[in-house]
Design a protein around this motif. Structure first.
Motif, PDB file in Angstrom:
ATOM      1  N   ALA A 295       0.774  -1.188  -0.079  1.00  0.00           N
ATOM      2  CA  ALA A 295      -0.065   0.026   0.002  1.00  0.00           C
ATOM      3  C   ALA A 295       0.822   1.151   0.037  1.00  0.00           C
ATOM      4  N   THR A 296       0.971   1.935  -1.249  1.00  0.00           N
ATOM      5  CA  THR A 296       1.702   3.161  -1.194  1.00  0.00           C
ATOM      6  C   THR A 296       1.133   3.938  -2.534  1.00  0.00           C
ATOM      7  N   SER A 297       1.400   5.269  -2.240  1.00  0.00           N
ATOM      8  CA  SER A 297       0.897   6.315  -3.491  1.00  0.00           C
ATOM      9  C   SER A 297       2.217   6.721  -4.189  1.00  0.00           C
ATOM     10  N   GLU A 298       3.338   6.199  -3.652  1.00  0.00           N
ATOM     11  CA  GLU A 298       4.748   6.706  -4.259  1.00  0.00           C
ATOM     12  C   GLU A 298       5.305   5.845  -5.415  1.00  0.00           C
ATOM     13  N   PRO A 299       5.588   6.543  -6.579  1.00  0.00           N
ATOM     14  CA  PRO A 299       5.768   5.746  -7.693  1.00  0.00           C
ATOM     15  C   PRO A 299       7.075   5.184  -7.877  1.00  0.00           C
ATOM     16  N   TRP A 300       7.388   4.635  -6.740  1.00  0.00           N
ATOM     17  CA  TRP A 300       8.643   3.759  -6.657  1.00  0.00           C
ATOM     18  C   TRP A 300       8.733   2.708  -5.579  1.00  0.00           C
ATOM     19  N   LEU A 301       9.536   1.876  -5.687  1.00  0.00           N
ATOM     20  CA  LEU A 301       9.681   0.730  -4.606  1.00  0.00           C
ATOM     21  C   LEU A 301      11.094   0.332  -4.742  1.00  0.00           C
ATOM     22  N   ARG A 302      11.704   0.060  -3.591  1.00  0.00           N
ATOM     23  CA  ARG A 302      13.035  -0.555  -3.324  1.00  0.00           C
ATOM     24  C   ARG A 302      13.044  -1.697  -2.922  1.00  0.00           C
ATOM     25  N   SER A 303      13.884  -2.657  -3.673  1.00  0.00           N
ATOM     26  CA  SER A 303      14.007  -4.090  -3.099  1.00  0.00           C
ATOM     27  C   SER A 303      14.737  -4.183  -1.841  1.00  0.00           C
ATOM     28  N   PRO A 304      14.398  -4.807  -0.990  1.00  0.00           N
ATOM     29  CA  PRO A 304      15.105  -5.189   0.343  1.00  0.00           C
ATOM     30  C   PRO A 304      16.609  -5.520   0.180  1.00  0.00           C
ATOM     31  N   SER A 305      17.412  -5.101   1.194  1.00  0.00           N
ATOM     32  CA  SER A 305      18.896  -5.265   1.134  1.00  0.00           C
ATOM     33  C   SER A 305      19.284  -6.797   1.224  1.00  0.00           C
ATOM     34  N   GLY A 306      18.251  -7.452   1.690  1.00  0.00           N
ATOM     35  CA  GLY A 306      18.470  -8.715   1.876  1.00  0.00           C
ATOM     36  C   GLY A 306      18.219  -9.761   0.596  1.00  0.00           C
TER      37      GLY A 306
END
Length: 847
Positions: free
Chosen positions: A52-63
């Motif tokens: 759930a996010t309105s931001e137009p990006w997502l970062r993969s987790p460091s793991g």
């Protein structure tokens, strides 16, 4: 239309990080959730699940680590609550795990560190010539993909069969090689696709790794200082399914090439008689396996440096017998490409570069401050019998004019024999700005050009002299870099450089990267503040807190240290409002009480730490409390009779008033009004002239405008006598200077061009309110006095824009609002409104 997907800011990126990857897209409508799925072939290697996010990006987790060398395809399923759209992208991670490099050794032509005494003179025998490491790649089945991973001490030109195989220059970028070593991944598929046998060559430049020209910043004494070296892996995927990995090692050859000496400051010496097959060519010997730099491997995430533009001369004039001056349209960073005639073997052409002309009509290629021991801004090339097109490869210069000596033709050179190559980090312009005032338009255009001239893997202070990443320059320039250019990646890289100069109980260095000698352990919070404020500016403009999380502990540690050496909350600094009017044109502090700007910046550092901690969910109450304590100390010590005055000041200091208001150091409404009135009165008393330097100038006009003195701010901006931007313009400048004085040493400094923040944010009236431009302000402040203006900025959500015009007592204003954002609009008649996504036009009476 399907949204465009980018990976770490690039389309179909080759050479990304293998973890913490940022997937982004330009929204086409509302967004309530997203799901990112990454595939390696048919295998799903990461599925974010619905987020759930309105931001137009997502970062993969460091793991989650993605396999190097492999093309990964991804898609983002964007849920609006009513429908789902899909953005797609692709990326290939660079190999940064040491285990991936077991097939490759570090190699060089020789081991050890170069001698620096009289290197230019000693280079004639070829002993310092740029090495070319080479290997023949055997023929085989056709190649479907060829990737070359390169890491180096210094810079590398990649050639296949003698021809340049990439468009990058000065690659990889300068780092602290004992802490970080960049990995660059090149796609060489077109060169190897036929499956034939090919010669792979890697020519090495010294850069700041193996510098021979002793200088005041001591790059020749850096802990990593050594002869250039390289480590590379070529991976060939063939049509028959075979995969070959070929690494550098003792089976490679090394020879000294045509570049007898390359020096980022001094220039280059070439001897074309040393080309392969010529009698004077360097001997071919086995490559030497050498130790590599000690830093960890890291994918290069900022854009490469390239030749981004080519300029033809305005004129070519013989100013004295055999001395030709070539003039180009504007000041640039880069070099000159020459078309040299044949039939003059042994003749040497010398090229000296300068930003301006001396009284004798020749370019100023002088090292006035004696920064360098062994040459400055000068290239030499010795010809063989063949006509050739020639250019330097491993040094760039700041120049508008070049002096050419020794041209091997009685007729002399023609304009068509010269091309100026503009060389910089390939960061796109992300804004537009127009105004119906020629001077204001020139200020913006010249500032953007000067910023571009100072991007070479990090923000520099001048392409001609220092080429250093001064912290104070970046601190005041970050806002406009992030508004006008796609500079987030290069600034993020630079913040990492700066953080590496900071250790417990010590402040950041004054320049970054840094050789570990100059500007270390100084007391300069006005400059050191960049460690906190540049990451914060990155967050404000991108909305991505990753840079904050990466460095928050270092930032907090420094803030505590600075507070601890500020007794009673009063700080001090060796660097204040640098190059204010009246100081030496070569640089200097004004006659001010240095504790005033230092203490104001201590408040700003602490406030910024508190904000960073709030974003990251950390306890920043200690910083907020300390900031208020320092505020009280500042008011008690420096607010006297309604103005800011330090006991050691010589006269009224505009910058002191500006910082107290801009940083919210003084909060009493009565004191703020009094300080603003005194500031405006001083400007008027000086004939509508500013009296601020590199620090105060950034906030002068915004502070005046916010305090109700927009007319005074506009008068300063339109001033045409010294000190002013208009004085440069009237003198024919094409860039912004290091000093207000027309005798300024450098014509390539951006830190006095920070008025651009006011042009885009107050004249056009467009500036961010919440991180990532999720909410932005539209508030043009000089309607009527200026007839029309416009500005657009490419934000993470799309392009935000405003355009307005004033006529007949009415302002007509159009606002472009990207999906997922809100514009707060303040009209000249004092009313305000809000607009959601779309294009909206509104009219208002002039106040």
């Amino acid at each position: 239309m399907e949204p465009l997907g980018t990976t770490d800011g690039r389309i179909d990126a080759v050479g990304t990080a293998d973890q913490g990857v940022r997937f982004a897209w330009t929204p086409t409508g509302p967004q309530t959730a997203v799901r990112v799925v990454v595939r390696d072939g048919d295998a799903v290697v990461w599925d974010s699940g619905p987020v759930a996010t309105s931001e137009p990006w997502l970062r993969s987790p460091s793991g989650v680590r993605f396999a190097p060398w492999r093309r990964h395809d991804w898609e983002a399923r964007i849920d609006s609550g009513a429908s789902v759209t899909t953005a797609r992208g692709a990326f290939t991670p660079a190999p940064t795990d040491e285990r991936a490099w077991h097939d490759a050794d570090w190699v060089a032509a020789t081991d050890g560190a170069p001698e620096t005494d009289h290197a230019r003179e000693r280079s004639r025998d070829g002993s310092l010539a740029a090495p070319v490491l080479a290997r023949t790649i055997a023929a085989g089945a056709p190649v479907t993909r060829a990737l070359l991973a390169v890491t180096a001490g210094g810079h590398v030109d990649v050639r296949v069969d003698g021809r340049l195989a990439t468009d990058e220059v000065l690659s990889p970028t300068t780092t602290h090689w004992d802490q970080r070593v960049q990995v660059v991944l090149h796609d060489l598929t077109p060169a190897f696709a036929d499956g034939g046998g090919h010669d792979l060559g890697l020519e090495l430049g010294r850069g700041f790794f193996g510098m021979t020209n002793a200088n005041v910043w001591a790059w020749e004494r850096a802990p990593w200082h050594a002869e250039p070296r390289v480590r590379a892996l070529l991976r060939l995927e063939r049509e028959d399914g075979a995969v070959e990995v070929i690494g550098t090692g003792p089976d490679w050859t090394a020879r000294r090439g045509t570049i007898l000496l390359d020096d980022l400051y001094g220039g280059e010496i070439h001897d074309l008689r040393r080309r392969p097959g010529r009698p004077s060519a360097g001997a071919v010997r086995p490559a030497v396996v050498v130790p590599g730099p000690g830093g960890r491997l890291e994918a290069r995430l900022e854009q490469p440096i390239r030749v981004v533009e080519e300029l033809v001369p305005d004129s070519v004039v013989e100013t004295a017998p055999g001395e030709w001056v070539v003039a180009f349209p504007r000041v640039i960073a880069g070099w000159v490409r020459l078309r040299l005639p044949g039939g003059a073997a042994g003749s040497t052409v010398r090229i000296r570069y300068g930003e301006r002309l001396r009284a004798d009509g020749l370019p100023n290629a002088d090292d006035e401050k004696h920064y360098f021991a062994d040459g400055f801004q000068t290239d030499e090339v010795t010809l063989d019998d063949d006509a050739v097109t020639w250019e330097p490869r491993f040094s760039y210069k700041g120049f508008r004019y070049v002096q050419v000596s020794g041209w091997p033709s009685d007729a002399g050179p023609a304009p068509s024999d010269f091309v100026a190559c503009v060389v910089r980090t390939d960061a796109a312009v992300t804004s537009t700005f127009t105004v119906d005032d020629d001077l204001l338009q020139w200020i913006h255009d010249a500032t953007v050009r000067t910023m571009e001239n100072n991007l070479h893997g990090y923000p520099t202070d001048t392409p001609k002299y220092e080429k250093n990443g001064w912290t104070g320059d970046a601190a005041v320039g970050a806002d406009m870099f992030l508004t006008d250019l796609d500079a987030a990646a290069v600034l993020t890289k630079w913040v990492g450089d700066l953080a590496e100069t900071t250790t417990p109980g010590h402040p950041p260095a004054l320049i970054a990267p840094n050789a570990g000698v100059f500007g270390v352990d100084e007391r300069a919070p006005v400059w050191h503040a960049a460690l906190a404020t540049v990451p914060w500016d990155l967050y404000r403009h991108t909305g991505d807190p990753a840079v904050l999380g990466a460095h928050v502990e270092t930032i907090e540690e420094y803030a505590r240290f600075e507070l601890s050496r500020s007794p009673g909350g009063i700080a001090d600094t060796i660097l204040g409002d640098w190059v204010a009017p009246g100081t030496d044109p070569g640089g200097g502090n004004p006659p001010e009480d240095s504790r005033v700007p230092a203490t104001a910046f201590l408040v700003r550092i602490l406030d910024t730490v508190a904000r960073i901690d709030d974003v990251l969910g950390r306890d920043g109450s200690w910083a907020a409390t300390a900031a208020d304590d320092v505020r009280r100390a500042f008011v008690d010590a420096f607010v006297v009779d309604g103005v800011v005055r330090g006991p050691r000041d010589e006269g009224f200091r505009q910058s002191h008033q500006v910082l107290a208001l801009a940083f919210d150091v003084v909060r009493s409404p009565a004191d703020r009004a009094s300080i603003a009135a005194a500031l405006a009165a001083d400007v008027r008393a000086r004939g509508d002239h500013l009296d601020t330097g590199a620090i105060g100038t950034k906030w002068l006009l915004p502070v005046l405008t916010d305090a109700g003195y927009a007319d005074v701010a506009l008068a300063v901006a339109r001033q045409t006598t010294v000190p002013s931007w208009g004085a440069w313009w009237a003198a024919g400048a094409t860039s912004t200077f290091e000093h207000w004085d027309l005798a300024a040493r450098s014509h390539g400094h951006y830190f006095l061009g920070t008025v651009d923040d006011w042009l885009t944010g107050y004249v056009a009236g467009l500036r961010p309110v919440s991180p990532g431009w999720r909410r932005f302000l539209v508030a043009p402040a000089v309607c009527g006095a200026v007839g029309a203006a416009s500005c657009s900025v490419r934000t993470p959500y799309g392009t935000a824009g405003v355009r307005w015009s004033a006529a007949g007592g009415v302002v007509t204003l159009t606002v472009d609002v990207p999906p997922g954002t809100t514009a707060e609009v303040r009209l000249p008649d004092g009313s305000s409104t809000e607009f959601g996504p779309g294009s909206h036009t509104v009219s208002s009476a002039l106040a």
